[in-house]
Every structure is written in structure tokens, then in C-alpha cells.
Design a protein around this motif. Structure first.
Motif, PDB file in Angstrom:
ATOM      1  N   ALA A 121     -24.541  -5.221   2.022  1.00 22.31           N
ATOM      2  CA  ALA A 121     -23.408  -5.333   1.089  1.00 22.31           C
ATOM      3  C   ALA A 121     -23.851  -5.009  -0.332  1.00 22.31           C
ATOM      4  O   ALA A 121     -23.178  -4.260  -1.049  1.00 22.31           O
ATOM      5  CB  ALA A 121     -22.800  -6.736   1.160  1.00 22.31           C
ATOM      6  N   VAL A 122     -24.978  -5.543  -0.725  1.00 14.44           N
ATOM      7  CA  VAL A 122     -25.502  -5.283  -2.071  1.00 14.44           C
ATOM      8  C   VAL A 122     -25.889  -3.815  -2.212  1.00 14.44           C
ATOM      9  O   VAL A 122     -25.533  -3.145  -3.196  1.00 14.44           O
ATOM     10  CB  VAL A 122     -26.717  -6.196  -2.359  1.00 14.44           C
ATOM     11  CG1 VAL A 122     -27.356  -5.833  -3.691  1.00 14.44           C
ATOM     12  CG2 VAL A 122     -26.304  -7.657  -2.336  1.00 14.44           C
ATOM     13  N   ASN A 123     -26.587  -3.280  -1.211  1.00 11.42           N
ATOM     14  CA  ASN A 123     -27.026  -1.891  -1.278  1.00 11.42           C
ATOM     15  C   ASN A 123     -25.858  -0.905  -1.220  1.00 11.42           C
ATOM     16  O   ASN A 123     -25.937   0.176  -1.808  1.00 11.42           O
ATOM     17  CB  ASN A 123     -28.024  -1.598  -0.155  1.00 11.42           C
ATOM     18  CG  ASN A 123     -29.331  -2.335  -0.350  1.00 11.42           C
ATOM     19  OD1 ASN A 123     -29.718  -2.644  -1.473  1.00 11.42           O
ATOM     20  ND2 ASN A 123     -29.999  -2.639   0.733  1.00 11.42           N
ATOM     21  N   SER A 124     -24.786  -1.262  -0.532  1.00 16.20           N
ATOM     22  CA  SER A 124     -23.614  -0.383  -0.462  1.00 16.20           C
ATOM     23  C   SER A 124     -23.004  -0.178  -1.840  1.00 16.20           C
ATOM     24  O   SER A 124     -22.557   0.917  -2.174  1.00 16.20           O
ATOM     25  CB  SER A 124     -22.563  -0.970   0.487  1.00 16.20           C
ATOM     26  OG  SER A 124     -23.046  -0.997   1.798  1.00 16.20           O
ATOM     27  N   VAL A 125     -22.980  -1.234  -2.628  1.00 17.99           N
ATOM     28  CA  VAL A 125     -22.410  -1.127  -3.975  1.00 17.99           C
ATOM     29  C   VAL A 125     -23.230  -0.167  -4.818  1.00 17.99           C
ATOM     30  O   VAL A 125     -22.674   0.643  -5.560  1.00 17.99           O
ATOM     31  CB  VAL A 125     -22.321  -2.521  -4.636  1.00 17.99           C
ATOM     32  CG1 VAL A 125     -21.930  -2.406  -6.097  1.00 17.99           C
ATOM     33  CG2 VAL A 125     -21.334  -3.390  -3.886  1.00 17.99           C
ATOM     34  N   THR A 126     -24.543  -0.207  -4.681  1.00 18.27           N
ATOM     35  CA  THR A 126     -25.373   0.699  -5.471  1.00 18.27           C
ATOM     36  C   THR A 126     -25.150   2.144  -5.057  1.00 18.27           C
ATOM     37  O   THR A 126     -25.360   3.052  -5.865  1.00 18.27           O
ATOM     38  CB  THR A 126     -26.873   0.352  -5.361  1.00 18.27           C
ATOM     39  OG1 THR A 126     -27.274   0.469  -4.002  1.00 18.27           O
ATOM     40  CG2 THR A 126     -27.142  -1.051  -5.869  1.00 18.27           C
ATOM     41  N   LEU A 127     -24.707   2.369  -3.805  1.00 19.63           N
ATOM     42  CA  LEU A 127     -24.398   3.729  -3.346  1.00 19.63           C
ATOM     43  C   LEU A 127     -22.941   4.116  -3.639  1.00 19.63           C
ATOM     44  O   LEU A 127     -22.528   5.224  -3.316  1.00 19.63           O
ATOM     45  CB  LEU A 127     -24.668   3.858  -1.841  1.00 19.63           C
ATOM     46  CG  LEU A 127     -26.127   3.795  -1.429  1.00 19.63           C
ATOM     47  CD1 LEU A 127     -26.252   3.773   0.087  1.00 19.63           C
ATOM     48  CD2 LEU A 127     -26.895   4.980  -1.999  1.00 19.63           C
ATOM     49  N   VAL A 174     -20.789 -10.582  -4.343  1.00 18.44           N
ATOM     50  CA  VAL A 174     -20.675  -9.128  -4.519  1.00 18.44           C
ATOM     51  C   VAL A 174     -19.200  -8.735  -4.593  1.00 18.44           C
ATOM     52  O   VAL A 174     -18.788  -7.977  -5.480  1.00 18.44           O
ATOM     53  CB  VAL A 174     -21.383  -8.378  -3.370  1.00 18.44           C
ATOM     54  CG1 VAL A 174     -21.047  -6.898  -3.399  1.00 18.44           C
ATOM     55  CG2 VAL A 174     -22.882  -8.594  -3.443  1.00 18.44           C
ATOM     56  N   VAL A 175     -18.394  -9.248  -3.666  1.00 14.74           N
ATOM     57  CA  VAL A 175     -16.961  -8.922  -3.649  1.00 14.74           C
ATOM     58  C   VAL A 175     -16.286  -9.436  -4.919  1.00 14.74           C
ATOM     59  O   VAL A 175     -15.443  -8.749  -5.510  1.00 14.74           O
ATOM     60  CB  VAL A 175     -16.287  -9.500  -2.383  1.00 14.74           C
ATOM     61  CG1 VAL A 175     -14.772  -9.366  -2.444  1.00 14.74           C
ATOM     62  CG2 VAL A 175     -16.838  -8.814  -1.134  1.00 14.74           C
ATOM     63  N   TYR A 176     -16.669 -10.613  -5.364  1.00 13.38           N
ATOM     64  CA  TYR A 176     -16.111 -11.170  -6.589  1.00 13.38           C
ATOM     65  C   TYR A 176     -16.443 -10.282  -7.786  1.00 13.38           C
ATOM     66  O   TYR A 176     -15.561  -9.975  -8.610  1.00 13.38           O
ATOM     67  CB  TYR A 176     -16.658 -12.588  -6.807  1.00 13.38           C
ATOM     68  CG  TYR A 176     -16.169 -13.242  -8.062  1.00 13.38           C
ATOM     69  CD1 TYR A 176     -14.850 -13.674  -8.181  1.00 13.38           C
ATOM     70  CD2 TYR A 176     -17.026 -13.445  -9.137  1.00 13.38           C
ATOM     71  CE1 TYR A 176     -14.398 -14.288  -9.339  1.00 13.38           C
ATOM     72  CE2 TYR A 176     -16.592 -14.053 -10.300  1.00 13.38           C
ATOM     73  CZ  TYR A 176     -15.279 -14.471 -10.392  1.00 13.38           C
ATOM     74  OH  TYR A 176     -14.834 -15.064 -11.550  1.00 13.38           O
ATOM     75  N   ASP A 177     -17.683  -9.840  -7.894  1.00 15.71           N
ATOM     76  CA  ASP A 177     -18.070  -8.949  -8.991  1.00 15.71           C
ATOM     77  C   ASP A 177     -17.290  -7.638  -8.943  1.00 15.71           C
ATOM     78  O   ASP A 177     -16.869  -7.117  -9.984  1.00 15.71           O
ATOM     79  CB  ASP A 177     -19.573  -8.659  -8.960  1.00 15.71           C
ATOM     80  CG  ASP A 177     -20.406  -9.841  -9.411  1.00 15.71           C
ATOM     81  OD1 ASP A 177     -19.838 -10.781 -10.010  1.00 15.71           O
ATOM     82  OD2 ASP A 177     -21.629  -9.839  -9.147  1.00 15.71           O
ATOM     83  N   LEU A 178     -17.093  -7.106  -7.740  1.00 13.08           N
ATOM     84  CA  LEU A 178     -16.324  -5.869  -7.598  1.00 13.08           C
ATOM     85  C   LEU A 178     -14.875  -6.070  -8.052  1.00 13.08           C
ATOM     86  O   LEU A 178     -14.303  -5.208  -8.719  1.00 13.08           O
ATOM     87  CB  LEU A 178     -16.342  -5.376  -6.151  1.00 13.08           C
ATOM     88  CG  LEU A 178     -17.656  -4.800  -5.650  1.00 13.08           C
ATOM     89  CD1 LEU A 178     -17.578  -4.535  -4.149  1.00 13.08           C
ATOM     90  CD2 LEU A 178     -18.009  -3.527  -6.401  1.00 13.08           C
ATOM     91  N   SER A 179     -14.298  -7.210  -7.674  1.00 18.10           N
ATOM     92  CA  SER A 179     -12.908  -7.445  -8.065  1.00 18.10           C
ATOM     93  C   SER A 179     -12.784  -7.683  -9.567  1.00 18.10           C
ATOM     94  O   SER A 179     -11.801  -7.272 -10.182  1.00 18.10           O
ATOM     95  CB  SER A 179     -12.324  -8.625  -7.277  1.00 18.10           C
ATOM     96  OG  SER A 179     -13.007  -9.808  -7.581  1.00 18.10           O
TER      97      SER A 179
END
Length: 191
Positions: A121-127, A174-179
Motif C-alpha cells: 500500500a505504501v509502495n503503491s502510492v510512491t508509484l 495511507v488512505v487517510y493521507d491520500l484523502s
């Protein structure tokens, strides 16, 4: 960016599938030897490796690999029966003292898969793949709810399953930061 992730993921899944097939052959060799000896006397010698293999199989299947080996009811991961059928070994034998995949090994493999998914999940955000953490979050929350229904003894399975909550929290962060950054639509896939 999601298209880039798919192109990067496909070759990796193909390579992993080949390696899993090679390990499947090693499990068949192990089974042929172990069936001649008492299972529970020696299963501590290979149980961790079998758990790692099952975790790899589960992760590969969840990411979209091994499609031809998933059962008809397997939406996002393989059941213990699906894994047993894939590896061509029995599962959860009670009356027979032969090589098999135990429920404990399977559950510990699922826990290992959850830990890897939280890292993904963390690595997906970096991509740049902002939807995958929401898919992962939804899936591991369901798995965590399933583990909470189990009446586990105070052993390694209980201790490891208690760790799932930290993986859930990691993905939720991670989802919270994205939102907060408006990188995912309100009421998206996780809603």
C-alpha cells in the motif's frame, strides 16, 4: 500511473508464477519422502517454508496471478482447499498421519500476506497508484474481522493475528493521507 503499475506488475507476476511452479515440484518431492515418516514428528522442519510458499501463492493470486488455479468462489484470495488443490497436497487431515497443509500454516500464511500487502500500500502510492491502497485496506479489514471471529489459543497464531491490527492501521493512515491530499475521490472504492 495505474497503467504503468500494471505493465510493471505483469512481468513480475509471470516470473513469480514460474518460481511458484518450481516450488510446487519441490513440495511434491517433500511429500513423497514425508509420507513414509510420522508427519507431526518432523513437520517443524518445513512448516515455516511451507507457510512462506503459501503466503507467496496467496499474494500472487491476490495481485492477479495464478488465475487458472483459483477456485470459482475465490474473489480475491485462494481458500485452503484451492491452495491444497494447486499444490496437489491434502489439507487439514485429522485421521491420517501424512503430509498435508494444516489450518495453522494456512492462517499464518494469510497473516504474512497481510503484512506484505500493507507494505505494498505504501509502495503503491510512491508509484502513483492511489486506488490500490484503498483496495488493500478494504481486503485486510475483512480478513482482520474474520480473524477476530476465531477463538485462538494463546499461541503463535494468536500473537501473529494480533499484529494484523497494526497492518490495518498502517494502510488506514495511507488512505487517510491520500484523502487529505484529495488524491482519491470522496466516496471511492473504500466507501
Amino acid at each position: 500511473m495505474i497503467i504503468v503499475t500494471v505493465f510493471v506488475l505483469k512481468p513480475v507476476l509471470d516470473h513469480v508464477t514460474k518460481e511458484i511452479i518450481a516450488q510446487k515440484q519441490e513440495v511434491a518431492r517433500l511429500k513423497s519422502v514425508v509420507d513414509q515418516h510420522p508427519f507431526y514428528k518432523y513437520n517443524g522442519l518445513w512448516t515455516r517454508e511451507l507457510q512462506n510458499l503459501v503466503a507467496s501463492i496467496e499474494l500472487c493470486a491476490w495481485l492477479g496471478g495464478l488465475q487458472e488455479h483459483k477456485g470459482p468462489n475465490s474473489a480475491s484470495f485462494m481458500t485452503i482447499e484451492d491452495v491444497g488443490k494447486f499444490l496437489e497436497i491434502p489439507v487439514n487431515l485429522k485421521e491420517e498421519d501424512a503430509f498435508h497443509l494444516t489450518i495453522e500454516e494456512y492462517l499464518l500464511a494469510l497473516i504474512a500476506m497481510v503484512e506484505e500487502l500493507s507494505r505494498l500500500a505504501v509502495n503503491s502510492v510512491t508509484l502513483g497508484d492511489y486506488n490500490r491502497p484503498m483496495q488493500i485496506g478494504s481486503f485486510i479489514k475483512e480478513l482482520f474481522a474474520g480473524f477476530q471471529l476465531l477463538n485462538l489459543k494463546n499461541d503463535i497464531l494468536r500473537k501473529r493475528s494480533d499484529g494484523i491490527k497494526y497492518s490495518v492501521k498502517k494502510v488506514e493512515d495511507v488512505v487517510y493521507d491520500l484523502s487529505l491530499r484529495n488524491l482519491v475521490p470522496k466516496g471511492g472504492p473504500s466507501a
